[in-house]
Design an enzyme around this catalytic site. Sequence first.
Site, PDB file in Angstrom:
ATOM      1  N   SER A 142       6.981 -82.541 -37.805  1.00 52.62           N
ATOM      2  CA  SER A 142       7.094 -83.769 -37.013  1.00 52.62           C
ATOM      3  C   SER A 142       5.869 -84.624 -37.297  1.00 52.62           C
ATOM      4  CB  SER A 142       7.141 -83.407 -35.517  1.00 52.62           C
ATOM      5  OG  SER A 142       6.945 -84.539 -34.691  1.00 52.62           O
ATOM      6  N   TYR A 155       4.552 -78.491 -28.013  1.00 50.09           N
ATOM      7  CA  TYR A 155       5.284 -79.041 -29.160  1.00 50.09           C
ATOM      8  C   TYR A 155       4.320 -79.386 -30.289  1.00 50.09           C
ATOM      9  CZ  TYR A 155       8.671 -82.078 -31.613  1.00 50.09           C
ATOM     10  OH  TYR A 155       9.498 -82.657 -32.536  1.00 50.09           O
TER      11      TYR A 155
END
Length: 272
Positions: A142, A155
């Site tokens: 990401s 995350y």
Amino acid sequence: MPPAEQGRAHAVTLAKAGADIVALDMAEDLTTVPYGLGTADDLKATATAVEDQDRRVLTAKADVRSSAQLDEVVAAALDQFGHIDVVCANAGIYSQANFWEMTDEMWQDMIDVNLTGVWRTAKAVAPHLIERRQGSIVLTSSVNGFQPGWQIAHYVAAKHGVIGLMRNFANELAPYGVRCNAVCPGAIDTLMLNNPHTYERFAGKPGGTREEAIESVRHFHLLHGRSMLPPTAVSEAIAFLSSDAAEHVTGIAFPVDAGHLAMDGYNPSPTK
């Protein structure tokens, strides 16, 4: 049927490029994730979309948190197709909380799926790729593999970890001719963003709407006219990294983010 999620988009894009597909999903929800995850019907829809490209497909209900289940899927794939060329470690979840307010379960689910699940997926297929002395592994990280994010410490930790795994995998597999890279998506138009919790995050207020989120996401991007990007934007990057055109490419983290990481933090005047 347009792909609605990254997994299906990747499967269809690779099928269009001539690949037969092995698609797996746990096909159930997690209590720590504030939106619905993939279902058995979604998995069937992915199979239909692949078959519409005149390609073969094997689907399996399997959880990336279980090496035993992944080993079974790999064995079934080899039995049906004879070999595996490309591994796409795409399973992922998202949730939000201040790090000091996260439950142990929130943290553990995130790490188990988004980080350890990536290792387990690559581990299950690596011996086969090594034996054949060829193949490509593409991991999904990401933009948060490079930068922090508000209320998503778990995350961010997982996605930073995926880039670390990718670099190690690339080093350890290179002597066998196997490549490993990572894609690093920005704001992608999937259920991970299309839910009330994320609408409120982007809108900056309770009760935020999709329309408000779409306008807010424009500030996240550098390129003209971009809001949430289509899942196929990531799929095309995966297809490239998996293709002969990238035969000399390994060990890279490939952003698909409309210039987000090149920005000075925030775009105050997004263009439409």
